[in-house]
Design a protein around this motif. Structure first.
Motif, PDB file in Angstrom:
ATOM      1  N   CYS A  74       0.854  -1.201   0.000  1.00 61.27           N
ATOM      2  CA  CYS A  74       0.000   0.000   0.000  1.00 61.27           C
ATOM      3  C   CYS A  74       0.881   1.240   0.000  1.00 61.27           C
ATOM      4  O   CYS A  74       1.604   1.502   0.961  1.00 61.27           O
ATOM      5  CB  CYS A  74      -0.899  -0.018   1.235  1.00 61.27           C
ATOM      6  N   THR A  75       0.826   2.000  -1.079  1.00 67.76           N
ATOM      7  CA  THR A  75       1.644   3.213  -1.176  1.00 67.76           C
ATOM      8  C   THR A  75       0.886   4.432  -0.669  1.00 67.76           C
ATOM      9  O   THR A  75      -0.353   4.446  -0.607  1.00 67.76           O
ATOM     10  CB  THR A  75       2.084   3.483  -2.625  1.00 67.76           C
ATOM     11  N   VAL A  76       1.635   5.446  -0.341  1.00 70.17           N
ATOM     12  CA  VAL A  76       1.045   6.729   0.044  1.00 70.17           C
ATOM     13  C   VAL A  76       0.192   7.254  -1.105  1.00 70.17           C
ATOM     14  O   VAL A  76      -0.897   7.786  -0.890  1.00 70.17           O
ATOM     15  CB  VAL A  76       2.154   7.736   0.439  1.00 70.17           C
ATOM     16  N   GLY A  77       0.653   7.077  -2.335  1.00 71.57           N
ATOM     17  CA  GLY A  77      -0.113   7.524  -3.499  1.00 71.57           C
ATOM     18  C   GLY A  77      -1.474   6.868  -3.579  1.00 71.57           C
ATOM     19  O   GLY A  77      -2.473   7.520  -3.905  1.00 71.57           O
ATOM     20  N   THR A  78      -1.537   5.576  -3.283  1.00 73.36           N
ATOM     21  CA  THR A  78      -2.815   4.863  -3.289  1.00 73.36           C
ATOM     22  C   THR A  78      -3.770   5.473  -2.263  1.00 73.36           C
ATOM     23  O   THR A  78      -4.943   5.698  -2.546  1.00 73.36           O
ATOM     24  CB  THR A  78      -2.593   3.366  -2.988  1.00 73.36           C
ATOM     25  N   ILE A  79      -3.258   5.754  -1.089  1.00 77.01           N
ATOM     26  CA  ILE A  79      -4.086   6.335  -0.025  1.00 77.01           C
ATOM     27  C   ILE A  79      -4.572   7.721  -0.428  1.00 77.01           C
ATOM     28  O   ILE A  79      -5.766   8.034  -0.312  1.00 77.01           O
ATOM     29  CB  ILE A  79      -3.303   6.389   1.301  1.00 77.01           C
ATOM     30  N   LEU A  80      -3.663   8.562  -0.910  1.00 79.69           N
ATOM     31  CA  LEU A  80      -4.045   9.922  -1.304  1.00 79.69           C
ATOM     32  C   LEU A  80      -5.087   9.914  -2.417  1.00 79.69           C
ATOM     33  O   LEU A  80      -6.065  10.664  -2.361  1.00 79.69           O
ATOM     34  CB  LEU A  80      -2.819  10.717  -1.749  1.00 79.69           C
ATOM     35  N   SER A  86      -7.986  12.565  -7.789  1.00 82.80           N
ATOM     36  CA  SER A  86      -6.741  12.950  -8.452  1.00 82.80           C
ATOM     37  C   SER A  86      -5.857  13.758  -7.504  1.00 82.80           C
ATOM     38  O   SER A  86      -6.351  14.522  -6.684  1.00 82.80           O
ATOM     39  CB  SER A  86      -7.059  13.800  -9.679  1.00 82.80           C
ATOM     40  N   ILE A  87      -4.556  13.576  -7.642  1.00 83.94           N
ATOM     41  CA  ILE A  87      -3.620  14.425  -6.894  1.00 83.94           C
ATOM     42  C   ILE A  87      -2.806  15.288  -7.854  1.00 83.94           C
ATOM     43  O   ILE A  87      -1.781  15.848  -7.481  1.00 83.94           O
ATOM     44  CB  ILE A  87      -2.704  13.599  -5.968  1.00 83.94           C
ATOM     45  N   ALA A  88      -3.283  15.385  -9.091  1.00 83.05           N
ATOM     46  CA  ALA A  88      -2.607  16.224 -10.088  1.00 83.05           C
ATOM     47  C   ALA A  88      -2.629  17.681  -9.633  1.00 83.05           C
ATOM     48  O   ALA A  88      -3.612  18.134  -9.040  1.00 83.05           O
ATOM     49  CB  ALA A  88      -3.288  16.084 -11.444  1.00 83.05           C
ATOM     50  N   PRO A  89      -1.578  18.426  -9.915  1.00 89.47           N
ATOM     51  CA  PRO A  89      -1.506  19.815  -9.456  1.00 89.47           C
ATOM     52  C   PRO A  89      -2.470  20.762 -10.184  1.00 89.47           C
ATOM     53  O   PRO A  89      -2.781  21.834  -9.667  1.00 89.47           O
ATOM     54  CB  PRO A  89      -0.057  20.207  -9.704  1.00 89.47           C
ATOM     55  N   VAL A  90      -2.939  20.371 -11.368  1.00 87.13           N
ATOM     56  CA  VAL A  90      -3.910  21.185 -12.115  1.00 87.13           C
ATOM     57  C   VAL A  90      -4.974  20.254 -12.692  1.00 87.13           C
ATOM     58  O   VAL A  90      -4.705  19.099 -13.032  1.00 87.13           O
ATOM     59  CB  VAL A  90      -3.250  22.008 -13.251  1.00 87.13           C
ATOM     60  N   SER A  91      -6.184  20.759 -12.802  1.00 91.16           N
ATOM     61  CA  SER A  91      -7.314  19.919 -13.208  1.00 91.16           C
ATOM     62  C   SER A  91      -7.197  19.380 -14.632  1.00 91.16           C
ATOM     63  O   SER A  91      -7.749  18.319 -14.931  1.00 91.16           O
ATOM     64  CB  SER A  91      -8.632  20.685 -13.044  1.00 91.16           C
ATOM     65  N   CYS A  92      -6.465  20.060 -15.499  1.00 88.87           N
ATOM     66  CA  CYS A  92      -6.376  19.572 -16.879  1.00 88.87           C
ATOM     67  C   CYS A  92      -5.592  18.261 -16.976  1.00 88.87           C
ATOM     68  O   CYS A  92      -5.624  17.592 -18.001  1.00 88.87           O
ATOM     69  CB  CYS A  92      -5.784  20.627 -17.810  1.00 88.87           C
ATOM     70  N   LEU A  93      -4.915  17.851 -15.887  1.00 91.69           N
ATOM     71  CA  LEU A  93      -4.182  16.583 -15.884  1.00 91.69           C
ATOM     72  C   LEU A  93      -4.970  15.457 -15.214  1.00 91.69           C
ATOM     73  O   LEU A  93      -4.459  14.347 -15.073  1.00 91.69           O
ATOM     74  CB  LEU A  93      -2.829  16.750 -15.190  1.00 91.69           C
ATOM     75  N   ASP A  94      -6.203  15.740 -14.820  1.00 89.72           N
ATOM     76  CA  ASP A  94      -7.012  14.737 -14.129  1.00 89.72           C
ATOM     77  C   ASP A  94      -7.380  13.551 -15.007  1.00 89.72           C
ATOM     78  O   ASP A  94      -7.492  12.432 -14.524  1.00 89.72           O
ATOM     79  CB  ASP A  94      -8.300  15.359 -13.578  1.00 89.72           C
ATOM     80  N   ASP A  95      -7.596  13.775 -16.281  1.00 91.37           N
ATOM     81  CA  ASP A  95      -8.023  12.707 -17.190  1.00 91.37           C
ATOM     82  C   ASP A  95      -6.819  12.132 -17.940  1.00 91.37           C
ATOM     83  O   ASP A  95      -5.812  12.821 -18.138  1.00 91.37           O
ATOM     84  CB  ASP A  95      -9.037  13.241 -18.204  1.00 91.37           C
ATOM     85  N   ALA A  96      -6.954  10.886 -18.397  1.00 89.58           N
ATOM     86  CA  ALA A  96      -5.869  10.237 -19.153  1.00 89.58           C
ATOM     87  C   ALA A  96      -5.531  11.033 -20.417  1.00 89.58           C
ATOM     88  O   ALA A  96      -4.373  11.168 -20.790  1.00 89.58           O
ATOM     89  CB  ALA A  96      -6.252   8.809 -19.504  1.00 89.58           C
ATOM     90  N   VAL A  97      -6.567  11.552 -21.065  1.00 94.59           N
ATOM     91  CA  VAL A  97      -6.379  12.415 -22.234  1.00 94.59           C
ATOM     92  C   VAL A  97      -6.783  13.823 -21.815  1.00 94.59           C
ATOM     93  O   VAL A  97      -7.895  14.043 -21.337  1.00 94.59           O
ATOM     94  CB  VAL A  97      -7.244  11.937 -23.424  1.00 94.59           C
ATOM     95  N   ASN A  98      -5.862  14.771 -21.992  1.00 97.19           N
ATOM     96  CA  ASN A  98      -6.120  16.145 -21.586  1.00 97.19           C
ATOM     97  C   ASN A  98      -7.309  16.705 -22.372  1.00 97.19           C
ATOM     98  O   ASN A  98      -7.280  16.762 -23.597  1.00 97.19           O
ATOM     99  CB  ASN A  98      -4.862  16.999 -21.821  1.00 97.19           C
ATOM    100  N   LEU A 111       5.362  22.114 -17.604  1.00 95.24           N
ATOM    101  CA  LEU A 111       5.745  22.335 -16.208  1.00 95.24           C
ATOM    102  C   LEU A 111       4.840  21.535 -15.281  1.00 95.24           C
ATOM    103  O   LEU A 111       5.312  20.828 -14.388  1.00 95.24           O
ATOM    104  CB  LEU A 111       5.668  23.822 -15.869  1.00 95.24           C
ATOM    105  N   TRP A 112       3.515  21.634 -15.478  1.00 97.80           N
ATOM    106  CA  TRP A 112       2.559  20.929 -14.615  1.00 97.80           C
ATOM    107  C   TRP A 112       2.698  19.415 -14.752  1.00 97.80           C
ATOM    108  O   TRP A 112       2.557  18.689 -13.773  1.00 97.80           O
ATOM    109  CB  TRP A 112       1.124  21.367 -14.896  1.00 97.80           C
ATOM    110  N   GLU A 113       3.004  18.937 -15.936  1.00 97.74           N
ATOM    111  CA  GLU A 113       3.221  17.505 -16.128  1.00 97.74           C
ATOM    112  C   GLU A 113       4.462  17.042 -15.359  1.00 97.74           C
ATOM    113  O   GLU A 113       4.464  15.961 -14.759  1.00 97.74           O
ATOM    114  CB  GLU A 113       3.347  17.163 -17.609  1.00 97.74           C
ATOM    115  N   GLN A 114       5.502  17.863 -15.349  1.00 98.04           N
ATOM    116  CA  GLN A 114       6.715  17.521 -14.607  1.00 98.04           C
ATOM    117  C   GLN A 114       6.452  17.517 -13.093  1.00 98.04           C
ATOM    118  O   GLN A 114       6.937  16.633 -12.381  1.00 98.04           O
ATOM    119  CB  GLN A 114       7.838  18.493 -14.941  1.00 98.04           C
ATOM    120  N   VAL A 115       5.687  18.496 -12.627  1.00 92.94           N
ATOM    121  CA  VAL A 115       5.338  18.554 -11.205  1.00 92.94           C
ATOM    122  C   VAL A 115       4.510  17.321 -10.830  1.00 92.94           C
ATOM    123  O   VAL A 115       4.762  16.671  -9.811  1.00 92.94           O
ATOM    124  CB  VAL A 115       4.575  19.859 -10.872  1.00 92.94           C
TER     125      VAL A 115
END
Length: 153
Positions: A74-80, A86-98, A111-115
């Motif tokens: 169980c990773t921290v990412g799974t829990i979050l 989504s834990i993406a920094p911007v909403s446009c990265l929430d979906d598999a296809v932007n 930049l947001w993809e790198q973050v």
């Protein structure tokens, strides 16, 4: 970007469950008292963890909650993601296809993809077992470590 109190408390709860002996259930009340967190708030988080199949509820005199998987799995990412979505920094990265109509011309998208990737690289490689080990080392030296994020011990 800040991790919400809900996510931090979910992580504290999962850590407490991971530190329990196998076969022992833990009450929300005991975690609330141990961490100085509102029991009512934890009771709002537990259903998310149960629905995410991270935690199982047991009724009865020896009831409470326990993990559904080994802490190593169980990773921290799974829990979050279970708690927040989504834990993406911007909403446009929430979906598999932007889905953003501006993504082809967006100067900040890279930049947001790198973050997003950097965050995922950390939270997806730290397990509950890693946190349990760290907590046990802190406990073994008898020190209480104060959390920089919330101030609790």
């Amino acid at each position: 970007m800040k991790i919400s109190a809900k996510s931090r408390y979910a992580l504290y709860l999962m850590l407490a469950l991971a530190m329990q002996e196998e076969g022992v259930n833990l009450s929300v009340k005991s975690v609330a008292e141990q961490r100085g967190i509102s029991e009512k708030y934890l009771e709002q988080i537990i259903p998310l963890l149960v629905r995410g199949d991270l935690v199982r509820s047991v009724r009865g005199a020896k009831g409470g909650y326990h993990l559904t998987r080994d802490p190593e799995d169980c990773t921290v990412g799974t829990i979050l993601r279970t708690v927040e979505g989504s834990i993406a920094p911007v909403s446009c990265l929430d979906d598999a296809v932007n889905q953003c109509a501006q993504c082809k011309e967006c100067v900040t998208l890279d930049l947001w993809e790198q973050v997003d990737q950097a965050i995922s690289n950390v939270v997806d490689h730290v397990t509950l077992a890693d946190l349990v080990d760290k907590q046990r080392r802190i406990d073994a030296r008898g020190g209480k470590r104060r959390c920089a994020a919330c101030g609790s011990t």
